[in-house]
Design a protein around this motif. Structure first.
Motif, short mmCIF file in Angstrom:
data_model
loop_
_atom_site.label_atom_id
_atom_site.label_comp_id
_atom_site.label_asym_id
_atom_site.label_seq_id
_atom_site.Cartn_x
_atom_site.Cartn_y
_atom_site.Cartn_z
N UNK A 110 16.34 20.69 -26.86
CA UNK A 110 14.91 21.12 -26.99
C UNK A 110 14.18 19.93 -25.85
N UNK A 111 13.38 20.30 -25.00
CA UNK A 111 12.66 19.24 -23.87
C UNK A 111 11.60 19.12 -24.44
N UNK A 112 11.18 17.69 -24.04
CA UNK A 112 9.68 17.16 -24.29
C UNK A 112 8.93 18.01 -23.24
N UNK A 113 7.57 18.10 -23.74
CA UNK A 113 6.46 18.64 -22.75
C UNK A 113 6.42 18.36 -21.45
N UNK A 114 6.69 16.81 -21.31
CA UNK A 114 6.60 16.32 -19.98
C UNK A 114 8.08 15.80 -19.67
N UNK A 115 8.70 16.64 -18.79
CA UNK A 115 9.81 16.06 -18.10
C UNK A 115 9.49 15.69 -16.70
N UNK A 116 9.23 14.28 -16.58
CA UNK A 116 8.68 13.73 -15.40
C UNK A 116 9.47 13.06 -14.27
N UNK A 117 8.86 12.93 -13.22
CA UNK A 117 9.56 12.00 -12.12
C UNK A 117 8.77 12.57 -10.97
N UNK A 118 9.35 11.65 -9.95
CA UNK A 118 8.49 12.01 -8.70
C UNK A 118 9.21 13.53 -8.24
N UNK A 119 8.16 14.34 -7.67
CA UNK A 119 8.40 15.58 -7.61
C UNK A 119 8.30 16.62 -8.46
N UNK A 120 7.81 16.19 -9.72
CA UNK A 120 7.54 17.05 -10.96
C UNK A 120 6.56 18.22 -10.44
N UNK A 121 7.09 19.41 -10.92
CA UNK A 121 5.88 20.47 -10.91
C UNK A 121 5.60 20.97 -12.13
N UNK A 122 5.71 20.39 -13.22
CA UNK A 122 5.48 20.61 -14.63
C UNK A 122 4.09 20.37 -14.97
N UNK A 123 3.74 20.25 -16.26
CA UNK A 123 2.65 20.01 -17.02
C UNK A 123 1.55 18.87 -16.38
N UNK A 124 2.23 17.76 -15.87
CA UNK A 124 1.56 16.65 -15.45
C UNK A 124 1.14 16.96 -14.13
N UNK A 125 1.73 17.72 -13.50
CA UNK A 125 1.26 17.98 -12.05
C UNK A 125 -0.09 18.70 -11.99
#
Length: 297
Positions: free
Chosen positions: A156-171
């Motif tokens: 189960x993944x946290x809502x933010x799987x972050x890093x440079x190049x992320x295209x998820x929620x924080x983006x």
């Protein structure tokens, strides 16, 4: 181990491929395009053409390898029922190919909707059961396959799987800030998210395919709780924009498709996961990632 990875060219999938290859495993990655195939081959992996609707291809990939990491999902926000249908059918096909082999099957899921009012722990079962439920009830479907001699585990993944190049929620949040000229949070900003760096998520997936016991629920969570206000403040500083509260009634217009998630607390613990597999996240935290410029371009 030769591992079949669906979603091999995706945000988490591509990092997982790198992690598996670096650890000496072979990878057969599911791809839909020539460009994705070329990128996989350049890394030293093999490409397997198909998609989530090509059940023959999925069965073949699972049957010809020593284990499966299932990360692909249609994520059709306009037609979630179609995403759920495709997910269940794909999981059923791959589990059928693995039944009776004791081979590992690692499946992705989200933390949202499992419990309310507190952080999710690994012992909390998913309430999604059956074809008509969220993601087609694929988490429970996979875990139940342990009785069919499949070494199944869910990450189960946290809502933010972050890093440079992320295209998820924080983006999405950063894009909304640039669009409106302010970095916003909803209401008082007290809702909270868990977070994990992309490389740490990939290392957990590798550990799961290598040695997670059948029926395991694992949490890819490095930071348990970051308030949405703190996330907005970090984005504001990184983007050199003012930070402000957004009225809940205006959240959908301001944040778009991510508004519902930004208004929802999605936190979890990972103590059981860390103890079970010896997982030790080492990547930067979400705030550190934001402040380093990961979301400024």
């Amino acid at each position: 181990m030769r591992v079949f990875v669906t979603g091999a060219s995706g945000w988490i999938g591509s990092a997982t491929v790198d992690e598996l290859l670096a650890s000496g495993h072979e990878v057969l990655g599911l791809v839909r395009s020539d460009a994705a195939a070329a990128a996989l081959i350049a890394k030293g992996a093999q490409a397997h053409r198909g998609d989530l609707d090509d059940l023959f291809s999925l069965r073949k990939g699972a049957a010809e390898t020593d284990g499966v990491v299932h990360l692909a999902n249609k994520h059709d926000w306009a037609n979630p029922a179609e995403s759920d249908r495709a997910e269940r059918a794909a999981v059923e096909a791959m589990l059928d190919a693995l039944a009776g082999t004791d081979r590992p099957f690692v499946i992705a899921n989200a933390l949202s909707g499992i419990v309310e009012g507190r952080s999710v722990v690994e012992t909390d079962p998913s309430p999604a059961i059956g074809p008509g439920s969220d993601r087609g009830g694929s988490e429970n479907l996979a875990l139940e396959a342990a009785v069919r001699r499949v070494r199944s585990a869910v990450v189960r993944f946290a809502p933010s799987v972050h890093g440079r190049g992320d295209w998820g929620f924080v983006t999405f949040l950063a894009d909304a800030a640039r669009k409106h000229g302010v970095s916003g949070y909803i209401g008082v900003g007290s809702t909270a998210w868990s977070a994990v760096h992309r490389t740490d998520a990939a290392s957990l997936i590798r550990l799961a395919i290598e040695r997670a016991p059948a029926g395991s629920r694992l949490h890819a969570v490095a930071e348990e709780s970051l308030t949405t206000k703190a996330i907005a403040e970090a984005l504001g500083e990184a983007l050199n924009l003012p930070v402000t509260s957004i009225d809940p009634a205006d959240a959908a217009e301001h944040f778009g498709v991510v508004a519902h998630f930004f208004a929802t607390t999605m936190t979890a613990e990972s103590a059981i996961t860390r103890k079970l597999l010896g997982w030790k996240p080492t990547g930067p935290g979400l705030i550190e990632d934001i402040m380093s410029g990961a979301y400024t371009n």
